[in-house]
Motif scaffolding. Sequence first.
Motif, PDB file in Angstrom:
ATOM      1  N   TYR A 259     -14.052   7.810 -15.767  1.00 22.19           N
ATOM      2  CA  TYR A 259     -14.270   8.268 -14.402  1.00 22.19           C
ATOM      3  C   TYR A 259     -15.077   9.561 -14.338  1.00 22.19           C
ATOM      4  CZ  TYR A 259     -10.267  11.194 -15.675  1.00 22.19           C
ATOM      5  OH  TYR A 259      -9.421  12.061 -16.310  1.00 22.19           O
ATOM      6  N   THR A 260     -15.423  10.142 -15.491  1.00 22.55           N
ATOM      7  CA  THR A 260     -16.094  11.438 -15.477  1.00 22.55           C
ATOM      8  C   THR A 260     -17.443  11.376 -14.771  1.00 22.55           C
ATOM      9  OG1 THR A 260     -16.906  10.945 -17.705  1.00 22.55           O
ATOM     10  CG2 THR A 260     -14.935  12.303 -17.537  1.00 22.55           C
ATOM     11  N   HIS A 261     -18.254  10.353 -15.059  1.00 26.84           N
ATOM     12  CA  HIS A 261     -19.556  10.222 -14.408  1.00 26.84           C
ATOM     13  C   HIS A 261     -19.392   9.981 -12.912  1.00 26.84           C
ATOM     14  CE1 HIS A 261     -23.812   9.372 -13.976  1.00 26.84           C
ATOM     15  NE2 HIS A 261     -23.504   8.246 -13.338  1.00 26.84           N
ATOM     16  N   TYR A 262     -18.367   9.210 -12.540  1.00 20.98           N
ATOM     17  CA  TYR A 262     -18.130   8.888 -11.132  1.00 20.98           C
ATOM     18  C   TYR A 262     -17.862  10.159 -10.322  1.00 20.98           C
ATOM     19  CZ  TYR A 262     -15.824   6.767  -7.047  1.00 20.98           C
ATOM     20  OH  TYR A 262     -15.490   6.392  -5.770  1.00 20.98           O
TER      21      TYR A 262
ATOM     22  N   PRO B  84     -10.990  16.323 -17.410  1.00 18.79           N
ATOM     23  CA  PRO B  84     -10.382  17.644 -17.198  1.00 18.79           C
ATOM     24  C   PRO B  84      -8.901  17.725 -17.524  1.00 18.79           C
ATOM     25  CG  PRO B  84     -10.650  16.515 -15.109  1.00 18.79           C
ATOM     26  CD  PRO B  84     -11.243  15.613 -16.154  1.00 18.79           C
ATOM     27  N   PHE B  85      -8.238  16.594 -17.706  1.00 15.23           N
ATOM     28  CA  PHE B  85      -6.789  16.624 -17.840  1.00 15.23           C
ATOM     29  C   PHE B  85      -6.295  16.045 -19.161  1.00 15.23           C
ATOM     30  CE2 PHE B  85      -7.592  16.633 -13.241  1.00 15.23           C
ATOM     31  CZ  PHE B  85      -6.986  17.831 -12.923  1.00 15.23           C
ATOM     32  N   SER B  86      -7.044  16.305 -20.213  1.00 21.57           N
ATOM     33  CA  SER B  86      -6.584  15.918 -21.545  1.00 21.57           C
ATOM     34  C   SER B  86      -5.371  16.779 -21.916  1.00 21.57           C
ATOM     35  CB  SER B  86      -7.702  16.123 -22.561  1.00 21.57           C
ATOM     36  OG  SER B  86      -7.205  15.993 -23.874  1.00 21.57           O
ATOM     37  N   ILE B  87      -4.421  16.191 -22.655  1.00 25.04           N
ATOM     38  CA  ILE B  87      -3.237  16.953 -23.065  1.00 25.04           C
ATOM     39  C   ILE B  87      -3.485  17.690 -24.382  1.00 25.04           C
ATOM     40  CG2 ILE B  87      -1.633  15.444 -21.858  1.00 25.04           C
ATOM     41  CD1 ILE B  87      -0.976  14.126 -24.522  1.00 25.04           C
TER      42      ILE B  87
ATOM     43  N   TYR C 107      -3.896  25.616 -10.957  1.00 22.14           N
ATOM     44  CA  TYR C 107      -4.058  25.017 -12.287  1.00 22.14           C
ATOM     45  C   TYR C 107      -5.001  23.816 -12.232  1.00 22.14           C
ATOM     46  CZ  TYR C 107      -2.646  22.445 -16.531  1.00 22.14           C
ATOM     47  OH  TYR C 107      -2.637  21.749 -17.711  1.00 22.14           O
ATOM     48  N   ILE C 108      -4.799  22.944 -11.251  1.00 20.14           N
ATOM     49  CA  ILE C 108      -5.647  21.757 -11.117  1.00 20.14           C
ATOM     50  C   ILE C 108      -7.085  22.163 -10.815  1.00 20.14           C
ATOM     51  CG2 ILE C 108      -6.073  19.723  -9.669  1.00 20.14           C
ATOM     52  CD1 ILE C 108      -3.021  19.442  -9.424  1.00 20.14           C
ATOM     53  N   GLU C 109      -7.266  23.107  -9.895  1.00 19.43           N
ATOM     54  CA  GLU C 109      -8.612  23.562  -9.553  1.00 19.43           C
ATOM     55  C   GLU C 109      -9.306  24.197 -10.752  1.00 19.43           C
ATOM     56  OE1 GLU C 109      -7.847  26.149  -6.310  1.00 19.43           O
ATOM     57  OE2 GLU C 109      -7.559  24.531  -4.843  1.00 19.43           O
ATOM     58  N   HIS C 110      -8.538  24.942 -11.546  1.00 19.37           N
ATOM     59  CA  HIS C 110      -9.106  25.594 -12.732  1.00 19.37           C
ATOM     60  C   HIS C 110      -9.630  24.561 -13.725  1.00 19.37           C
ATOM     61  CE1 HIS C 110      -9.402  28.101 -16.326  1.00 19.37           C
ATOM     62  NE2 HIS C 110      -8.577  27.261 -16.935  1.00 19.37           N
TER      63      HIS C 110
ATOM     64  N   VAL D 162       5.430  21.019 -14.387  1.00 20.94           N
ATOM     65  CA  VAL D 162       5.253  21.085 -15.840  1.00 20.94           C
ATOM     66  C   VAL D 162       3.802  20.742 -16.169  1.00 20.94           C
ATOM     67  CG1 VAL D 162       5.964  20.117 -18.068  1.00 20.94           C
ATOM     68  CG2 VAL D 162       7.649  20.456 -16.236  1.00 20.94           C
ATOM     69  N   PRO D 163       3.054  21.639 -16.818  1.00 20.37           N
ATOM     70  CA  PRO D 163       1.621  21.406 -17.041  1.00 20.37           C
ATOM     71  C   PRO D 163       1.293  20.075 -17.703  1.00 20.37           C
ATOM     72  CG  PRO D 163       2.152  23.687 -17.529  1.00 20.37           C
ATOM     73  CD  PRO D 163       3.458  22.996 -17.250  1.00 20.37           C
ATOM     74  N   ARG D 164       2.039  19.684 -18.716  1.00 21.69           N
ATOM     75  CA  ARG D 164       1.706  18.424 -19.388  1.00 21.69           C
ATOM     76  C   ARG D 164       1.892  17.233 -18.455  1.00 21.69           C
ATOM     77  NH1 ARG D 164       4.695  17.789 -24.828  1.00 21.69           N
ATOM     78  NH2 ARG D 164       3.489  19.680 -25.208  1.00 21.69           N
ATOM     79  N   ARG D 165       2.934  17.278 -17.633  1.00 16.33           N
ATOM     80  CA  ARG D 165       3.138  16.194 -16.667  1.00 16.33           C
ATOM     81  C   ARG D 165       2.025  16.197 -15.617  1.00 16.33           C
ATOM     82  NH1 ARG D 165       8.403  13.944 -16.132  1.00 16.33           N
ATOM     83  NH2 ARG D 165       8.092  13.813 -13.883  1.00 16.33           N
ATOM     84  N   ILE D 166       1.559  17.388 -15.240  1.00 12.94           N
ATOM     85  CA  ILE D 166       0.455  17.482 -14.286  1.00 12.94           C
ATOM     86  C   ILE D 166      -0.792  16.818 -14.873  1.00 12.94           C
ATOM     87  CG2 ILE D 166      -1.099  19.067 -13.086  1.00 12.94           C
ATOM     88  CD1 ILE D 166       1.230  21.049 -12.955  1.00 12.94           C
ATOM     89  N   ASN D 167      -1.062  17.088 -16.143  1.00 14.01           N
ATOM     90  CA  ASN D 167      -2.235  16.486 -16.791  1.00 14.01           C
ATOM     91  C   ASN D 167      -2.148  14.965 -16.807  1.00 14.01           C
ATOM     92  OD1 ASN D 167      -3.166  19.044 -17.242  1.00 14.01           O
ATOM     93  ND2 ASN D 167      -2.842  19.037 -19.447  1.00 14.01           N
ATOM     94  N   LEU D 168      -0.979  14.447 -17.191  1.00 15.29           N
ATOM     95  CA  LEU D 168      -0.804  12.996 -17.256  1.00 15.29           C
ATOM     96  C   LEU D 168      -0.992  12.352 -15.890  1.00 15.29           C
ATOM     97  CD1 LEU D 168       2.308  12.853 -19.617  1.00 15.29           C
ATOM     98  CD2 LEU D 168      -0.009  12.135 -20.192  1.00 15.29           C
ATOM     99  N   LEU D 169      -0.377  12.965 -14.867  1.00 13.31           N
ATOM    100  CA  LEU D 169      -0.457  12.392 -13.523  1.00 13.31           C
ATOM    101  C   LEU D 169      -1.882  12.456 -12.977  1.00 13.31           C
ATOM    102  CD1 LEU D 169       0.886  11.245 -10.971  1.00 13.31           C
ATOM    103  CD2 LEU D 169       1.386  13.599 -10.284  1.00 13.31           C
ATOM    104  N   CYS D 170      -2.530  13.611 -13.099  1.00 10.41           N
ATOM    105  CA  CYS D 170      -3.868  13.770 -12.506  1.00 10.41           C
ATOM    106  C   CYS D 170      -4.896  12.896 -13.220  1.00 10.41           C
ATOM    107  CB  CYS D 170      -4.281  15.230 -12.563  1.00 10.41           C
ATOM    108  SG  CYS D 170      -3.348  16.290 -11.439  1.00 10.41           S
ATOM    109  N   ASP D 171      -4.767  12.753 -14.535  1.00  8.41           N
ATOM    110  CA  ASP D 171      -5.686  11.883 -15.261  1.00  8.41           C
ATOM    111  C   ASP D 171      -5.588  10.448 -14.756  1.00  8.41           C
ATOM    112  OD1 ASP D 171      -7.465  11.376 -17.731  1.00  8.41           O
ATOM    113  OD2 ASP D 171      -5.794   9.988 -18.038  1.00  8.41           O
ATOM    114  N   ARG D 172      -4.356   9.973 -14.586  1.00 11.50           N
ATOM    115  CA  ARG D 172      -4.198   8.584 -14.124  1.00 11.50           C
ATOM    116  C   ARG D 172      -4.595   8.443 -12.658  1.00 11.50           C
ATOM    117  NH1 ARG D 172      -1.993   4.552 -17.007  1.00 11.50           N
ATOM    118  NH2 ARG D 172      -2.750   5.989 -18.604  1.00 11.50           N
TER     119      ARG D 172
END
Length: 563
Positions: A2-5, A12-15, A204-207, A235-245
């Motif tokens: 989805y990066t190009h899209y 941005p949300f790799s763990i 955190y998400i905006e950063h 929890v940052p790791r949970r944020i990454n997992l959720l936002c990536d999906r």
Amino acid sequence: MYTHYFNLKQPPFSIAPDPRYLFMSERHREALAHLLYGIGSGGGFVLLTGEIGAGKTTVCRCFMEQIPENCKLGYIFNPKLSVEELLLSICDEFGIVLPPPVAGAVSVKGYVDAINAYLLASHAQARNNVLIIDEAQNLSAEVLEQLRLLTNLETSERKLLQIILIGQPELRGMLARPELEQLAQRVIARYHLGSLSETETGTYIEHRLAVAGATAIAPFPRKLMGLVHKLTKGVPRRINLLCDRALLGAYVENQPQVTRTILKRAASEVFAGQAAPAGADVRGADAANGAAARWPLVAAGVLGGVAISALAWQLLSREARPMVPGAQAAAAATAGAGPTGALAAGASKAGVLAPGAASAGGLAAGTAPVASQPGRDSAAALRQLAGLWGLTLVDGEPCATAARANLRCLQAKGGIEDLRLLDRPAMLKLHDDPAAPNYVLLTALDAGAATIVSAGGKPQTISLEALSARYDGEYTTYWRAPRAWRDEVRSGDRGPDVDWLAKRLSQIYDLPKPQENQPLDATLRKRLTEFQATQELKADGVAGPKTFIRLYQLGGVQEPRLR
């Protein structure tokens, strides 16, 4: 995929702990300050705990980059070791040359003698040694005791080996065991790293999006930050997992931004099998389990790589349908869910306190059925809270009215563990309804459950997980202040509140009674900073409400406490 899209340079949300995405919240900075203070003070042990994915590794990496040049660092990341294996690992980390074994393997005494000789040689060269042990909750009691013995080597000024223990919350429970009391007494600084607040979650998400090159319309609207925080518990790791999906879902559905529906569906997928936060209503349990079980099998047979996730999302979109409220209630009844289970599923609201149930030490826990609506009136909750202090507030703004009786309001942000350390009843702000917050009193707290009440009803015991899912992170409590109290006491200040502070610290450290009307000088500030660190407070040498609260508690003052 989805990066190009979304016109991003990289996901941005790799763990993975990429230093480019470093984000230090206020809590992370405080944790780092505790580590640096602990090393600078020359003591034995420093303790950093936090939930899985809270950012302990992030803090540790920042610390490792800031240690003085005269410090040599050793790092052990797999502490499931025997005593001999641990000592050998320490020798490997510090490059300690072991003497040839007389017969067979090197003995424990041989390892210890070599380590002690190395530490003495380092001290002679004005060099310090710091050992970091990650995942320290996996250490055995025998290994912890050996670590304590290693810190016995010291000069009149400092320990020759300083040890930082980093681990999950159960590490604190381990150190509270009677057989480890000697080690616990050598912990000079400790900090529990809580989760991000709702505001910090948005930042955190905006950063991370900005680092990844986001320049156009933000993929995550600000209005969704509250839901992201609720679903991830900050929890940052949970944020990454959720936002990536969620970004994958927006891509599959050809949406320019993540929607509320997409976000909930993403949570159903990445957090499948985990307890859903109250009120999240991501989708029915049966649908979640069915879809989660079917889509990997279908996708694996026909696609590979990232296409699997896209197919998974499409299947999830078609098959997962939210259960209506009545169906949720029926499902809970069929499963035999009790009041606590219903709360964890978001199906019930908090109960209310019965009149006359207040006492100086808190309120008795109950298990009565929960009411349909918790208290909406924060003023009513604060008046009820004041009753625990023996103060009746009738009219006016509660905090202003209470201040006239020298009972001050402390309005702050913090997680469940922060409230546990504060150890006093408090009014919590809950986010059950985004349109109108709810206010309840926290009156009791133990290892796995809490007692909350709303104005006018009975106490309700709920699990900490259920409370964390509903808790907004904002609380208000009362505290007694010295009569001449100013907002906070800093270096250079003098007066009755400085005199009181100096007297209490002298009593705690068994020092001579200080003279009155003396300024808060460097000596007193150092003593204050040491006290704050040992009490898991912000060790900044500034005495604010939390510092005074702890000083009152240690002085044996009878005040309401959490049971």
